[in-house]
Design a protein around this motif. Structure first.
Motif, PDB file in Angstrom:
ATOM      1  N   TYR A 236     -95.638 -12.710 -28.630  1.00  0.00           N
ATOM      2  CA  TYR A 236     -94.711 -11.628 -28.261  1.00  0.00           C
ATOM      3  C   TYR A 236     -95.179 -10.208 -28.199  1.00  0.00           C
ATOM      4  CZ  TYR A 236     -90.508  -8.605 -28.189  1.00  0.00           C
ATOM      5  OH  TYR A 236     -89.554  -7.740 -27.787  1.00  0.00           O
TER       6      TYR A 236
ATOM      7  N   ILE B  32     -94.995  -5.970 -26.348  1.00  0.00           N
ATOM      8  CA  ILE B  32     -94.187  -4.986 -25.795  1.00  0.00           C
ATOM      9  C   ILE B  32     -95.451  -4.043 -24.818  1.00  0.00           C
ATOM     10  CG2 ILE B  32     -92.618  -3.006 -25.540  1.00  0.00           C
ATOM     11  CD1 ILE B  32     -91.344  -4.149 -28.000  1.00  0.00           C
TER      12      ILE B  32
ATOM     13  N   THR C  19     -92.256 -13.343 -20.820  1.00  0.00           N
ATOM     14  CA  THR C  19     -91.823 -12.885 -22.366  1.00  0.00           C
ATOM     15  C   THR C  19     -90.343 -12.349 -21.846  1.00  0.00           C
ATOM     16  OG1 THR C  19     -93.990 -12.286 -22.938  1.00  0.00           O
ATOM     17  CG2 THR C  19     -92.335 -11.247 -23.715  1.00  0.00           C
ATOM     18  N   ALA C  20     -90.104 -11.572 -20.884  1.00  0.00           N
ATOM     19  CA  ALA C  20     -88.851 -10.838 -20.528  1.00  0.00           C
ATOM     20  C   ALA C  20     -87.726 -11.902 -20.627  1.00  0.00           C
ATOM     21  CB  ALA C  20     -88.934 -10.069 -19.281  1.00  0.00           C
TER      22      ALA C  20
ATOM     23  N   GLU D 147     -86.950 -13.445 -23.974  1.00  0.00           N
ATOM     24  CA  GLU D 147     -86.394 -12.489 -24.785  1.00  0.00           C
ATOM     25  C   GLU D 147     -84.927 -12.433 -24.379  1.00  0.00           C
ATOM     26  OE1 GLU D 147     -88.177  -8.291 -25.649  1.00  0.00           O
ATOM     27  OE2 GLU D 147     -86.847  -8.011 -24.008  1.00  0.00           O
ATOM     28  N   TYR D 148     -84.642 -12.554 -23.265  1.00  0.00           N
ATOM     29  CA  TYR D 148     -83.055 -12.425 -22.888  1.00  0.00           C
ATOM     30  C   TYR D 148     -82.188 -13.606 -23.316  1.00  0.00           C
ATOM     31  CZ  TYR D 148     -79.348 -11.493 -19.562  1.00  0.00           C
ATOM     32  OH  TYR D 148     -78.036 -11.267 -18.907  1.00  0.00           O
TER      33      TYR D 148
ATOM     34  N   TYR E 277     -81.954 -13.111 -27.131  1.00  0.00           N
ATOM     35  CA  TYR E 277     -81.278 -12.178 -27.830  1.00  0.00           C
ATOM     36  C   TYR E 277     -80.083 -11.502 -27.099  1.00  0.00           C
ATOM     37  CZ  TYR E 277     -85.709 -12.250 -30.196  1.00  0.00           C
ATOM     38  OH  TYR E 277     -86.867 -12.804 -30.942  1.00  0.00           O
TER      39      TYR E 277
ATOM     40  N   TYR F 277     -91.934 -14.163 -31.751  1.00  0.00           N
ATOM     41  CA  TYR F 277     -90.844 -13.306 -31.213  1.00  0.00           C
ATOM     42  C   TYR F 277     -89.793 -12.811 -32.525  1.00  0.00           C
ATOM     43  CZ  TYR F 277     -91.693 -14.472 -26.603  1.00  0.00           C
ATOM     44  OH  TYR F 277     -92.556 -14.583 -25.332  1.00  0.00           O
TER      45      TYR F 277
END
Length: 212
Positions: A70, A72, A80-81, A84-85, A88, A169
């Motif tokens: 993970y 940014i 990764t996006a 992440e979606y 979360y 993450y």
């Protein structure tokens, strides 16, 4: 292309009706229970090998089913996006990381091919350390030149590495410890249809369903 068009027409005329009510219920939003991270390989079909319906899996596919650590950054982080979606925004309860046999993404890319595939080469360079570790292990045990064994070891080590990277993450490790999230690491053997699950306790892949 004709085959695809005919298939799409057949779905609209026949296949859709089989799950018409399901699609009606899914028209406003999705609520998948599982994030499936798999290889983009055309032989690995997540819904087929898990016998799941539309709306059950949120699927992330890339070359060699790699989950990067993970981070940014000011760049486009597609995998990764998406992960992440799923974690979360959709709040999935399960994650399956699925690698497979004879994975082209886990094979070495020669210099000539690397010139034609610069982005692919950059992406799979994330496996360089894994390959070095496998080569060291093979050399230490006098198994140099065992190409089939090398591929098998790299494929499985890559799955474990993605598993460990997923734990980087935010809050994922805590969610696992609190049993709010379940993570499974699978190895799909294409030629037999068998699936093996990684057992963290003993460090081995065992036939699915036999893991204690």
């Amino acid at each position: 292309m004709d085959k695809l068009i005919k298939g799409a027409l057949q779905f609209m005329q026949e296949g859709f009706n089989e799950h018409k009510n399901l699609f009606e219920n899914l028209k406003e939003e999705q609520n998948p229970h599982t994030l499936f991270v798999g290889c983009a390989d055309s032989r690995v079909l997540p819904n087929l090998i898990t016998s799941t319906l539309p709306g059950e899996l949120f699927v992330v596919r890339n070359i060699a089913n790699i989950i990067p650590p993970y981070r940014i950054k000011d760049e486009y982080l597609a995998s990764t996006a998406a992960i992440e979606y799923a974690l979360y925004a959709l709040k999935v309860q399960n994650v399956v990381i699925c690698g497979h046999s004879n994975c082209g993404g886990c094979k070495d890319i020669n210099q000539e091919k690397a010139k034609l595939l610069p982005n692919v080469s950059k992406w799979v360079s994330q496996l360089d350390e894994i390959k070095q570790q496998v080569d060291f292990t093979l050399e230490l045990n006098h198994y140099e030149g065992q190409h089939g064994l090398r591929s098998w070891m790299i494929e499985k080590a890559n799955i474990i590495n993605s598993y460990n990277n997923l734990l980087t993450y935010p809050n994922v490790r805590q969610m696992v410890e609190e049993k709010k999230l379940s993570i499974k690491a699978w190895y799909f053997l294409i030629q037999t249809g068998e699936i093996f699950e990684y057992c963290e306790e003993n460090g081995h892949f065992m036939p699915l369903g036999e893991k204690k």
